[in-house]
Design an enzyme around this catalytic site. Structure first.
Site, short mmCIF file in Angstrom:
data_model
loop_
_atom_site.label_atom_id
_atom_site.label_comp_id
_atom_site.label_asym_id
_atom_site.label_seq_id
_atom_site.Cartn_x
_atom_site.Cartn_y
_atom_site.Cartn_z
N ASP A 89 1.35 5.08 -0.25
CA ASP A 89 1.60 3.86 0.54
C ASP A 89 0.49 2.83 0.34
O ASP A 89 0.64 1.67 0.70
CB ASP A 89 1.74 4.19 2.03
CG ASP A 89 0.51 4.87 2.63
OD1 ASP A 89 -0.42 5.24 1.87
OD2 ASP A 89 0.47 5.04 3.87
N GLU A 90 -0.64 3.26 -0.26
CA GLU A 90 -1.78 2.35 -0.41
C GLU A 90 -1.48 1.19 -1.36
O GLU A 90 -2.19 0.19 -1.37
CB GLU A 90 -3.03 3.12 -0.85
CG GLU A 90 -3.34 4.23 0.14
CD GLU A 90 -4.72 4.87 0.01
OE1 GLU A 90 -5.63 4.23 -0.51
OE2 GLU A 90 -4.85 6.02 0.45
P1 TYD Z 1 -9.34 9.38 3.19
O1 TYD Z 1 -9.08 10.79 3.55
O2 TYD Z 1 -10.38 9.06 2.17
O3 TYD Z 1 -7.93 8.76 2.77
P2 TYD Z 1 -7.52 7.21 2.48
O4 TYD Z 1 -8.72 6.41 2.26
O5 TYD Z 1 -6.74 7.38 1.23
O6 TYD Z 1 -6.71 6.78 3.67
O7 TYD Z 1 -9.72 8.58 4.51
C1 TYD Z 1 -8.86 8.56 5.65
C2 TYD Z 1 -9.50 7.62 6.65
O8 TYD Z 1 -10.74 8.19 7.09
C3 TYD Z 1 -9.85 6.26 6.08
O9 TYD Z 1 -9.65 5.28 7.09
C4 TYD Z 1 -11.33 6.36 5.76
C5 TYD Z 1 -11.84 7.30 6.84
N1 TYD Z 1 -13.00 8.12 6.46
C6 TYD Z 1 -14.12 8.17 7.29
O10 TYD Z 1 -14.16 7.53 8.37
N2 TYD Z 1 -15.16 8.95 6.90
C7 TYD Z 1 -15.17 9.65 5.75
O11 TYD Z 1 -16.19 10.34 5.44
C8 TYD Z 1 -14.01 9.61 4.90
C9 TYD Z 1 -13.96 10.37 3.61
C10 TYD Z 1 -12.95 8.82 5.31
#
Ligand code: TYD
Ligand code: NAD
Length: 336
Positions: free
Chosen positions: A124-125
């Site tokens: 979806d990104e």
């Molecule tokens: P992620 O699992 O990297 O998936 P995406 O960026 O593809 O959505 O991240 C999910 C959400 O969590 C995103 O809003 C970023 C946040 N996040 C944090 O707050 N801390 C972290 O250490 C990481 C990896 C992600």
């Protein structure tokens, strides 16, 4: 039936391989994976002696290899990708290489070897970001507007897949799904990072204000959706797959995990935000529901509990992944 699964040693691909062989034990799977840092043969250890699963260590950018392995398969299900937004910000190059060029190599091989049925797994990104003050969701008519290098590379691959349908009539389908979670999720991603950091007594790094919203999809529900698309999906069509009706903020997710692990909120640490961080993702999955009869089987609370339980019961798996020691397993396994 014989399927070529790319990226089947990664998180979603390996769940799909297991899902498929559980549901269709007489089908054959060729699993092509480069075993980057995200690919893990330990995840496939239970299939070592299964004659219906053949693992091939290789790169989807390797034209000669791809043309060879695709020759006698009926369907390609393409999961392989560089998948982590933060890594794409540090270095976009491998994202363009694998996600765009690798997809092109596969499409071309699928075309030249008898127009193989091709299902492309996307995200979806590619649609960009929604705001917090609207209820709007991404739907079948949302234009592409990717922000991160990861999302841009996936958007590029989606366009190529559609171009191969429009130009060469390659029988393709695409699915764009929301954030997955579940067993064997690589602990660089938010949910497994939160669970495993807490289990190790470490802080949870929450980006920015923690109010970013995601639409979480349990990986087994995702596999079931792809299964339906392969069986009944309309050729040339893109299906959107989401896991929730209402999204949930990152900080709310953390609080649920803290509760499940009986830990205090002292473990939360707000850290510097991700550049270009997309505020909210949400998918309107009514088309796949109405057309193919799919809906998620699990609620977020139910599947989050299952996921936490899996990480508790499989500490060895994620500890080795976190320490990188699974590479030793690989060298041992392939030393001859
Ligand atoms: P992620 O699992 O990297 O998936 P995406 O960026 O593809 O959505 O991240 C999910 C959400 O969590 C995103 O809003 C970023 C946040 N996040 C944090 O707050 N801390 C972290 O250490 C990481 C990896 C992600
Ligand atoms: P992952 O990073 O866990 O696994 C990717 C797998 O692909 C690994 O096994 C890796 O070794 C393999 N790979 C990488 N480059 C390769 C190459 N050049 N040749 C062969 N194999 C290669 O990723 P994931 O989370 O399982 O994601 C799978 C697919 O689903 C990706 O296409 C991703 O864009 C998409 N997707 C993921 C999510 C999610 O929440 N994880 C959400 C939407 C879409």
């Amino acid at each position: 039936m014989k399927l070529l699964i790319t990226g089947g040693a990664g998180f979603i691909g390996s769940n799909f391989v297991h899902y498929w062989l559980n549901n269709y034990p007489n089908d054959d799977i060729v699993n092509l994976d480069k075993l980057t840092y995200a690919g893990n043969l330990e995840t496939l250890k239970d299939l070592e002696n299964n004659p219906h699963h053949q693992f091939i260590h290789g790169d989807i950018c390797d034209t000669e290899l791809v043309n060879r392995v695709i020759e006698d398969v009926d369907i390609v299900v393409h999961f392989a990708a560089e998948s982590h937004v933060d890594r794409s910000i540090l270095d976009p190059t491998p994202f363009v290489k694998t996600n765009v060029e690798g997809t092109l190599v596969l499409l071309d091989a699928a075309l030249k070897n008898g127009k193989k049925r091709f299902h492309h797994i996307s995200t979806d990104e590619v649609f960009g970001a929604l705001s917090l003050d609207q209820n709007e969701k991404f739907d079948d008519n949302t234009p592409y507007n990717p922000h991160s290098p990861y999302a841009a590379s996936k958007a590029g691959s989606d366009h190529l897949v559609r171009a191969y349908y429009d130009t060469y009539q390659l029988p393709v389908t695409i699915s764009n799904c929301t954030n997955n979670y579940g067993p064997h999720h690589f602990p660089e991603k938010f949910i497994p990072l939160t669970i495993t950091n807490l289990m190790e007594g470490k802080k949870i790094p929450v980006y920015g204000d923690g109010l970013y919203v995601r639409d979480w999809l349990y990986v087994e529900d995702h596999c079931a959706a792809v299964d339906l698309i392969l069986q009944k999906g309309k050729i040339g069509k893109t299906y959107l797959i989401g896991g929730m009706n209402e999204g949930i903020s990152n900080i709310e997710v953390v609080k649920k995990i803290l509760k499940l692990l009986n830990k205090s909120e002292d473990s939360i640490e707000y850290v510097k935000d991700r550049p270009g961080h997309d505020r909210r993702y949400a998918i309107d999955w009514s088309t796949i529901h109405e057309e193919l009869g799919w809906s998620p089987k699990y609620s977020f609370d139910e599947a989050l509990e299952k996921t936490v339980k899996w990480f508790i019961e499989n500490e060895e798996w994620w500890k080795r992944v976190k320490s990188g020691a699974y590479l030793e397993y690989y060298n041992k396994q392939y030393s001859q």
